[in-house]
Design a protein around this motif. Structure first.
Motif, PDB file in Angstrom:
ATOM      1  N   ILE A 144     -24.192  33.870  51.827  1.00 45.96           N
ATOM      2  CA  ILE A 144     -25.456  33.351  51.282  1.00 45.96           C
ATOM      3  C   ILE A 144     -25.476  31.821  51.211  1.00 45.96           C
ATOM      4  O   ILE A 144     -26.446  31.233  50.742  1.00 45.96           O
ATOM      5  N   GLY A 145     -24.396  31.184  51.666  1.00 41.33           N
ATOM      6  CA  GLY A 145     -24.413  29.740  51.805  1.00 41.33           C
ATOM      7  C   GLY A 145     -23.911  28.939  50.628  1.00 41.33           C
ATOM      8  O   GLY A 145     -24.158  27.738  50.547  1.00 41.33           O
ATOM      9  N   LEU A 146     -23.169  29.564  49.702  1.00 42.74           N
ATOM     10  CA  LEU A 146     -22.586  28.807  48.598  1.00 42.74           C
ATOM     11  C   LEU A 146     -21.375  28.046  49.118  1.00 42.74           C
ATOM     12  O   LEU A 146     -20.689  28.497  50.032  1.00 42.74           O
ATOM     13  N   ARG A 147     -21.118  26.895  48.540  1.00 47.65           N
ATOM     14  CA  ARG A 147     -20.005  26.059  49.023  1.00 47.65           C
ATOM     15  C   ARG A 147     -18.930  25.833  47.969  1.00 47.65           C
ATOM     16  O   ARG A 147     -17.757  25.707  48.306  1.00 47.65           O
ATOM     17  N   THR A 148     -19.294  25.727  46.686  1.00 51.12           N
ATOM     18  CA  THR A 148     -18.323  25.397  45.645  1.00 51.12           C
ATOM     19  C   THR A 148     -18.312  26.486  44.572  1.00 51.12           C
ATOM     20  O   THR A 148     -19.336  26.773  43.963  1.00 51.12           O
ATOM     21  N   LEU A 149     -17.141  27.067  44.364  1.00 48.70           N
ATOM     22  CA  LEU A 149     -16.996  28.200  43.461  1.00 48.70           C
ATOM     23  C   LEU A 149     -15.926  27.910  42.420  1.00 48.70           C
ATOM     24  O   LEU A 149     -15.092  27.017  42.596  1.00 48.70           O
ATOM     25  N   LEU A 150     -15.927  28.709  41.370  1.00 42.15           N
ATOM     26  CA  LEU A 150     -14.882  28.655  40.357  1.00 42.15           C
ATOM     27  C   LEU A 150     -14.352  30.071  40.171  1.00 42.15           C
ATOM     28  O   LEU A 150     -15.127  31.005  39.936  1.00 42.15           O
ATOM     29  N   ILE A 151     -13.044  30.229  40.299  1.00 39.62           N
ATOM     30  CA  ILE A 151     -12.408  31.524  40.043  1.00 39.62           C
ATOM     31  C   ILE A 151     -11.531  31.370  38.807  1.00 39.62           C
ATOM     32  O   ILE A 151     -10.618  30.540  38.772  1.00 39.62           O
ATOM     33  N   LEU A 152     -11.825  32.165  37.785  1.00 37.26           N
ATOM     34  CA  LEU A 152     -11.051  32.176  36.540  1.00 37.26           C
ATOM     35  C   LEU A 152     -10.017  33.300  36.641  1.00 37.26           C
ATOM     36  O   LEU A 152     -10.353  34.469  36.474  1.00 37.26           O
ATOM     37  N   HIS A 153      -8.784  32.953  36.957  1.00 34.99           N
ATOM     38  CA  HIS A 153      -7.734  33.962  37.113  1.00 34.99           C
ATOM     39  C   HIS A 153      -6.844  34.057  35.889  1.00 34.99           C
ATOM     40  O   HIS A 153      -6.107  35.015  35.719  1.00 34.99           O
ATOM     41  N   GLY A 154      -6.909  33.074  35.016  1.00 33.53           N
ATOM     42  CA  GLY A 154      -6.049  33.035  33.840  1.00 33.53           C
ATOM     43  C   GLY A 154      -4.657  32.537  34.199  1.00 33.53           C
ATOM     44  O   GLY A 154      -4.285  32.489  35.370  1.00 33.53           O
ATOM     45  N   ARG A 155      -3.909  32.154  33.186  1.00 30.55           N
ATOM     46  CA  ARG A 155      -2.548  31.675  33.435  1.00 30.55           C
ATOM     47  C   ARG A 155      -1.565  32.840  33.543  1.00 30.55           C
ATOM     48  O   ARG A 155      -0.569  32.751  34.226  1.00 30.55           O
ATOM     49  N   GLY A 156      -1.822  33.894  32.823  1.00 26.69           N
ATOM     50  CA  GLY A 156      -0.919  35.043  32.846  1.00 26.69           C
ATOM     51  C   GLY A 156       0.404  34.786  32.151  1.00 26.69           C
ATOM     52  O   GLY A 156       1.427  35.355  32.521  1.00 26.69           O
ATOM     53  N   GLU A 157       0.378  33.937  31.125  1.00 23.15           N
ATOM     54  CA  GLU A 157       1.619  33.605  30.402  1.00 23.15           C
ATOM     55  C   GLU A 157       2.274  34.836  29.779  1.00 23.15           C
ATOM     56  O   GLU A 157       3.488  34.940  29.745  1.00 23.15           O
ATOM     57  N   HIS A 158       1.461  35.737  29.270  1.00 19.33           N
ATOM     58  CA  HIS A 158       1.989  36.894  28.555  1.00 19.33           C
ATOM     59  C   HIS A 158       1.846  38.193  29.359  1.00 19.33           C
ATOM     60  O   HIS A 158       2.009  39.276  28.809  1.00 19.33           O
TER      61      HIS A 158
END
Length: 191
Positions: free
Chosen positions: A118-132
């Motif tokens: 659909i033509g998006l160029r800049t995204l944010l993926i929230l994956h978390g740190r996974g410390e625990h």
């Protein structure tokens, strides 16, 4: 049909003959690729796009607090710097918190494919740190880093600025889709 309707229909159809396969009605000659071949090729292309090829094999683990960074050859340093500093407007966000591995793998794949289409160029993926995370800390973070490198649509990624999630999130830069490339070419060709 009632008798009146049937007789009226038969009267109207009198003298009409079916078109045979050999009759020409002024259509353009068929191209070397038949319609069924074109449909088959289009279906195969769509299937290839929808088949999730992201790796589920072993991954090099990263530390929960590691800064992640990746840039394909050809990405300008200034563009990457802007991405790294969070200067681009985020057009869409994927939140992977509390997702299981298989679900996250599928969502990352679909998110990138759809965003690119659909033509998006800049995204944010929230994956978390996974410390625990048990039994392996930062497993999802490690796989996100690997998966994004496997996707041809992804030009670059970098850990986000603090207000966007810091080392628990990634800014992702996608390449232009075909329509955007054509539009860009046409715009510059006029000069």
């Amino acid at each position: 049909m009632q008798d009146d309707d049937k007789s009226l229909f038969e009267k109207e159809m009198q003298g009409v003959k079916p078109i045979s396969q050999d009759d020409s009605i002024g259509l353009a000659p068929k191209s070397p690729i038949s319609n069924s071949q074109a449909r088959r090729a289009a279906a195969q292309a769509e299937l290839a796009e929808s088949i999730n090829y992201l790796s589920s094999e072993a991954v090099d683990l990263v530390d929960p607090h590691d800064m992640l960074s990746y840039k394909k050859d050809g990405v300008q340093d200034g563009v990457f710097k802007q991405l790294r500093q969070g200067k681009y407007d985020i057009q869409s966000v994927l939140d992977l918190h509390k997702k299981r591995f298989v679900e996250a793998r599928s969502e990352v794949f679909d998110f990138i494919q759809t965003s690119h289409r659909i033509g998006l160029r800049t995204l944010l993926i929230l994956h978390g740190r996974g410390e625990h995370a048990k039994p392996v800390p930062a497993l999802l973070k490690s796989y996100c880093a690997k998966w994004l490198k496997e996707m041809p649509q992804v030009l670059a990624y970098h850990s986000a600025q603090r207000h966007h999630g810091s080392t628990g999130a990634l800014y992702v830069l996608l390449r232009k889709n075909d329509a955007q490339k054509r539009e860009n070419f046409e715009r510059h060709a006029k000069h």
